[in-house]
Design a protein around this motif. Structure first.
Motif, PDB file in Angstrom:
ATOM      1  N   TYR A 685       0.631  -1.383   0.267  1.00  0.00           N
ATOM      2  CA  TYR A 685       0.095  -0.398  -0.108  1.00  0.00           C
ATOM      3  C   TYR A 685       0.903   1.504   0.152  1.00  0.00           C
ATOM      4  CZ  TYR A 685      -2.402  -3.704   2.177  1.00  0.00           C
ATOM      5  OH  TYR A 685      -2.988  -5.378   2.172  1.00  0.00           O
ATOM      6  N   PHE A 686       1.879   1.050   0.813  1.00  0.00           N
ATOM      7  CA  PHE A 686       2.866   2.325   0.731  1.00  0.00           C
ATOM      8  C   PHE A 686       4.183   2.030   0.697  1.00  0.00           C
ATOM      9  CE2 PHE A 686      -0.602   2.619   3.995  1.00  0.00           C
ATOM     10  CZ  PHE A 686      -1.294   3.342   3.236  1.00  0.00           C
ATOM     11  N   PRO A 687       4.447   1.501  -0.968  1.00  0.00           N
ATOM     12  CA  PRO A 687       5.486   1.152  -1.443  1.00  0.00           C
ATOM     13  C   PRO A 687       7.032   1.869  -0.948  1.00  0.00           C
ATOM     14  CG  PRO A 687       4.698   2.308  -3.482  1.00  0.00           C
ATOM     15  CD  PRO A 687       3.695   1.865  -2.083  1.00  0.00           C
ATOM     16  N   ASP A 688       7.016   3.382  -0.973  1.00  0.00           N
ATOM     17  CA  ASP A 688       7.999   4.031  -0.725  1.00  0.00           C
ATOM     18  C   ASP A 688       8.774   4.641   1.425  1.00  0.00           C
ATOM     19  OD1 ASP A 688       8.302   4.763  -3.207  1.00  0.00           O
ATOM     20  OD2 ASP A 688       7.270   6.235  -3.078  1.00  0.00           O
ATOM     21  N   VAL A 689       7.405   4.045   1.779  1.00  0.00           N
ATOM     22  CA  VAL A 689       7.851   3.041   3.380  1.00  0.00           C
ATOM     23  C   VAL A 689       8.915   3.024   3.660  1.00  0.00           C
ATOM     24  CG1 VAL A 689       7.034   1.461   4.046  1.00  0.00           C
ATOM     25  CG2 VAL A 689       7.196   3.151   5.925  1.00  0.00           C
ATOM     26  N   THR A 690       9.787   3.540   4.825  1.00  0.00           N
ATOM     27  CA  THR A 690      11.712   3.488   5.288  1.00  0.00           C
ATOM     28  C   THR A 690      11.522   3.478   6.408  1.00  0.00           C
ATOM     29  OG1 THR A 690      11.493   5.420   5.503  1.00  0.00           O
ATOM     30  CG2 THR A 690      11.548   5.734   3.830  1.00  0.00           C
ATOM     31  N   PRO A 691      12.328   2.725   6.906  1.00  0.00           N
ATOM     32  CA  PRO A 691      12.657   2.739   8.495  1.00  0.00           C
ATOM     33  C   PRO A 691      12.474   3.608   9.414  1.00  0.00           C
ATOM     34  CG  PRO A 691      14.688   1.721   7.048  1.00  0.00           C
ATOM     35  CD  PRO A 691      13.892   2.320   6.223  1.00  0.00           C
TER      36      PRO A 691
END
Length: 979
Positions: A685-691
């Motif tokens: 859903y949010f492929p750009d989410v990062t640590p």
């Protein structure tokens, strides 16, 4: 009391303090000055956690009395080496190379390494290992390899040959594809810089009025009647507020009891918190002294007079089940024999003819084996706090690895409503399983409840070793037979598990013996029986592998013995007999995966090279040997397993999230694991989410739903499953009609909640789960498995019998690793424990084994630098993101690879662990004289004849439970409600 004003130059600054030079140690002074990065583990100078640099020399500060420190001396602690915002290369390398696990030992190692690199800027790996051996730096988590890696890389950076970037995983290039990558632990840098607060550090940060709690622990007998507890003089001593005994918790004081098997006697609550009428084991506690200072509490604890009358002590299974033994618990029925309270059969194939099949087989072997009482030996002992919080809940901080389970246990034990009890896991300096028990957590809760004041309970290492549970020892009589081609035709085993005086989990552990005996081979015909008895030694508790190492102690010895008798290479006999697709396991169900052949193919050239090397390099003085062993473990708690998490949207234009769970981090990386599961669950859903977009809120029952136990190799699997549900739920809520996603402000403006649960249960997902049948041991009580194959290389000194493991290779299948760095850390750590289990670790002698050194903890030179781990690849179609589980397979059977290698080197089989030099030397001397192996015991008496017991079971069939009828959520987000 005569005090002294002193000044030391600490981390470059002159620091003045007032001390008692006769009592204060350098460690106690440093910690009083707020330099809590100096940790105190053993308290006797054998673990190195307290290492500091004094006038250019590494010393162990816990044993250096201030009277022996010259005024104006220079002292360097971890706080003077680097900070979170400006780390030293050593600290940076520790974090980025996976050398931080529980982290408790890390400051001592880094301080020690700092001086090493001042003395020798270009060390070899062996120089580093020699240095840590000399300075007694112990790590119980990593297996040491990553630590040496970190020193070598830091040295290269300090010489200008490398930069920080060279050892940094740059996750920015992998946004949307983090799974399997070496993302560092979120809490690693604070641990490396000494600013992570463990239990004793938390105590120092509590309000001034906090009471210090000390144990009254007689440590005189392992079984005794309590005639009198006289607290009268102690109660008058300075600072004493209250001395708590069992009389103060009438109606409570007992941990819950529950049975996992239909063939378990109807149990009463045998597990007291504070001893009532009897001392049941050496570490039993009779009272808690609550005082204003630790010194006052200790003095008063020593002044409590306990009058005891010795009772018969049954210090192992064999003693407890003899016909003339007395019952340890008067209420226990004689259903299965003296002090035996549960049994579980395995009857497979043409089981009625197993004696005949073995008798007629081309080759057969038999033997008796003992799997020893292994102590966990975490560097940090047991420390906990309790107080009433802002909501008037009794709040307990501890090292729990089963937060909600322990919350229920504590509530039962101290008599408070479970909804008024809050449990928080402190940063934890390792446990490897013992932290599952709520035994001591209940004590600090009792102290706070009775006094109404905040309390902190700490103990010295001898007290901790005495009070805590251990790996349950086990005795085996067993046989194995094959045809002329080396194919197994039948097996037989009789097992007796020693579970100490407290009964819970003993019958559950029997299921592991019944499942992992002869794993992962195809065995067509089997008769087996596992039984568990109460004794007066340490109580049995969880330890990584939980029952499987005991089974492999027997079965992997038999496989090697049979190979030798049949004249077949140990590798080949295993290759012939590993299960292939369509063949079932010991419990008459298919193996869920069949990677065994691929794993053996991967190992074969390594094995052949090792065998050739050992043959070529053996001398009269040093005999070299090679041994292999199959291992593995189940994943999960079976049909009743559940996990619950929550994900919350945080303010901001970019999607950022809070993740709530109770993935209890014992050092294995609960934060690291939760992070990768959250990233992967949100990715669709949010492929750009990062640590950086994930904030973890963990292990506090006020905020976090019950994700279940950090046990059974289940955490990644269960947390991952629940995270997938939570991610979908929050994405569905955020999604607009046009397919885009609402921001936090838009969610709030539309009155849409921003926090969503993820609930998962095996009973909801799988419809074919059966606990082991009490009549024949058939069943399918797990949702997936792991597989591990070990190759050990050893050197044996012929003059002394001393064995050194010089190499260990692990070929494994765990589905798809979520974080390869975390997995390799578990491989190496498990191997280090297994080597200790094979060669030195023991908690049998209650005095000799009371500290880490005496109990045989492996130092760095006891663990090989050659630790090789190979993932054969593949995915688990059942698991989240293709993963199965990890950790326990890596401490399942590797100890037997070492034992088999010893036999390969010198022709001596050690049947009873550990394989100490005296046993091996005696075996070599007997072999040279043509005498029988003194290490091979006569068959043990385990309570009754195996076939008589099996006949009794056949004559008394029971109705097996069918857990597929469980409804989703029957255990509840708030924890198991045991009856």
């Amino acid at each position: 009391m005569n005090l002294k004003k002193m000044t030391l130059n600490i981390n470059g600054a002159d620091r003045m303090f007032i001390c008692d030079p006769e009592k204060d140690t350098l460690a106690s002074v440093l910690r009083r000055l707020g330099l809590t990065g100096t940790k105190v583990g053993c308290g006797t100078g054998v673990c190195g956690a307290c290492s500091v640099i004094l006038d250019g020399k590494v010393i162990r500060s816990c044993t250096r009395k201030i009277k022996n420190v010259k005024e104006y001396s220079s002292v360097m602690t971890i706080e003077g080496i680097g900070t979170v915002l400006n780390p030293h290369p050593l600290q940076y390398a520790w974090v980025h190379l996976g050398a931080v696990q529980c982290g408790f030992c890390v400051p001592g190692f880094i301080v020690s390494a700092y001086q090493l690199l001042l003395d020798n800027p270009n060390p070899t790996r062996e120089d580093v290992r020699d240095w840590f051996q000399k300075h007694r730096n112990v790590c119980r988590c990593t297996g040491y390899k990553q630590i040496v890696d970190a020193v070598m890389e830091a040295a290269a950076i300090m010489r200008g040959e490398k930069t920080f970037d060279d050892i940094t995983y740059d996750w920015s290039k992998d946004v949307g594809d983090f799974y399997g990558k070496p993302l560092i632990r979120p809490n690693a840098m604070p641990k490396a810089c000494g600013v992570c607060d463990y239990g004793d550090d938390v105590e120092l940060h509590m309000p001034e009025e906090t009471l210090k709690v000390e144990l009254v622990q007689p440590r005189k007998y392992s079984h005794a009647k309590i005639i009198n507890i006289d607290c009268s003089e102690a109660e008058k001593m300075p600072g004493v507020v209250k001395i708590v005994t069992a009389e103060d918790v009438k109606g409570a004081n007992r941990l819950m009891t529950y049975a996992f098997s239909e063939r378990t006697v109807e149990m009463q609550q045998a597990h007291h918190v504070l001893a009532e009428d009897e001392i049941l084991y050496y570490g039993d506690v009779v009272a808690l002294v609550c005082a204003d200072t630790r010194a006052h509490a200790k003095a008063a604890a020593d002044a409590v007079k306990v009058e005891l009358e010795p009772l018969p002590e049954y210090m192992n299974y064999l003693e407890a089940v003899t016909p003339d033994a007395e019952k340890i618990h008067d209420w226990m029925p004689d259903t299965y024999g003296k002090n035996i309270y549960s049994e579980l059969p395995v009857l497979k194939g043409d089981h009625e003819k197993v004696p005949e099949i073995i008798g007629d087989a081309a080759y057969s072997v038999e033997g008796s084996f003992y799997s020893s009482r292994e102590p966990h030996m975490s560097i940090e002992g047991d420390v906990m706090q309790a107080y009433y919080d802002e909501d008037d809940n009794l709040c307990i901080h501890c090292k729990t690895m089963t937060l909600y389970f322990d919350r229920d246990e504590i509530a039962e034990a101290i008599g408070v409503p479970v909804e008024k009890l809050r449990v928080i896991e402190n940063p934890t300096g390792g446990s490897f399983g013992w932290a599952m028990s709520a035994h001591t957590y209940s004590m600090v809760g009792m102290a706070a409840k009775v006094t109404g004041m905040p309390c902190s309970l700490s103990m010295d290492y001898g007290q901790f070793m005495a009070v805590s549970g251990k790996r349950s020892p086990a005795y085996f009589n067993a046989k194995l037979a094959c045809d002329k081609d080396g194919m197994f035709v039948a097996g037989e085993f009789d097992a007796g598990l020693d579970h100490g005086p407290f009964l819970e989990l003993g019958d559950d552990k029997l299921t592991k013996i019944s499942r992992f005996m002869f794993y992962p081979y195809y065995m067509p015909n089997v008769v087996g029986l596992s039984r568990v008895a109460a004794t007066n030694h340490s109580f049995g508790t969880a330890y990584r592998g939980y029952g499987a190492p005991q089974a492999f102690t027997c079965s992997e010895a038999l496989v090697d013995m049979l190979a030798e008798k049949a004249g077949i290479d140990p590798f080949e006999i295993r290759y012939k007999n590993i299960a292939r697709p369509g063949q079932d396991n010991l419990n008459q169900y298919p193996f869920l995966h069949y990677p065994m052949e691929e794993m053996m193919d991967k190992l074969k050239p390594m094995y052949e090279e090792a065998v050739a090397k050992a043959k070529a390099e053996s001398t009269d003085e040093i005999k070299k040997g090679v041994g292999i062993a199959w291992g593995g473990y189940n994943v999960g708690l079976g049909a009743v397993d559940e996990a619950h998490v929550a994900i919350e949207l945080m303010p901001g234009d970019r999607p950022k999230f809070r993740k709530y769970d109770t993935w209890q981090d014992q050092g294995q990386g609960g934060d690291q694991g939760s992070l990768i599961c959250t990233l992967e669950a949100l990715k669709p859903y949010f492929p750009d989410v990062t640590p950086d977009d994930i904030k973890l809120i963990q292990t506090d029952s006020k905020y976090c739903p019950n994700t279940g136990e950090s046990a059974g190799s289940r955490s990644h699997y269960a947390n991952g499953k629940a995270s997938i549900v939570a991610a979908k739920n929050i994405a569905d809520a955020m999604r607009k009609p046009d397919g885009t996603y609402r921001t936090y402000d838009e969610m709030v403006a539309e009155g849409i909640p921003t926090r969503y649960d993820g609930d998962w249960a095996t009973a909801d997902e799988y419809d074919c789960f059966y606990d082991l049948d009490p009549n024949d041991g058939s069943g399918n009580p797990t949702y997936t498995y792991t597989y591990a194959l070990f190759l050990a290389e050893v050197d044996v000194e012929t003059a002394t019998g001393k064995t050194t493991c010089t190499g260990m290779t692990c070929i494994y299948w765990i589905g798809k690793p979520g974080n390869i760095q975390a997995v390799e850390g578990q491989v190496n750590g498990g191997i280090s424990h297994a080597i200790g289990f094979a060669l030195s670790e023991n908690y049998d002698d209650l005095k000799k084994h009371a500290n880490m050194l005496g109990a045989g903890v492996p130092y760095i030179k006891d663990v090989p630098d050659k630790l090789v781990s190979v993932d054969v690849g593949g995915t688990d179609p059942r698991g989240p993101f293709g993963s199965s589980g990890a950790s326990e397979a890596f401490q399942s059977s590797d100890h037997m690879a070492v034992i088999n290698a010893i036999n390969n080197a010198v022709g001596v089989r050690v049947h009873e662990l550990p394989a100490t030099p005296d046993k091996i030397k005696a075996g070599m001397e007997a072999l040279a004289k043509g005498e029988p192996n003194p290490n091979a015991p006569e068959p043990y008496f385990l309570g009754s004849d195996l076939y008589d017991a099996i006949e009794e079971i056949k004559n008394n069939p029971l109705t097996p439970s069918k857990p597929e009828n469980l409804e989703f959520g029957s255990l509840g987000k708030e924890g198991v409600q045991w009856k």
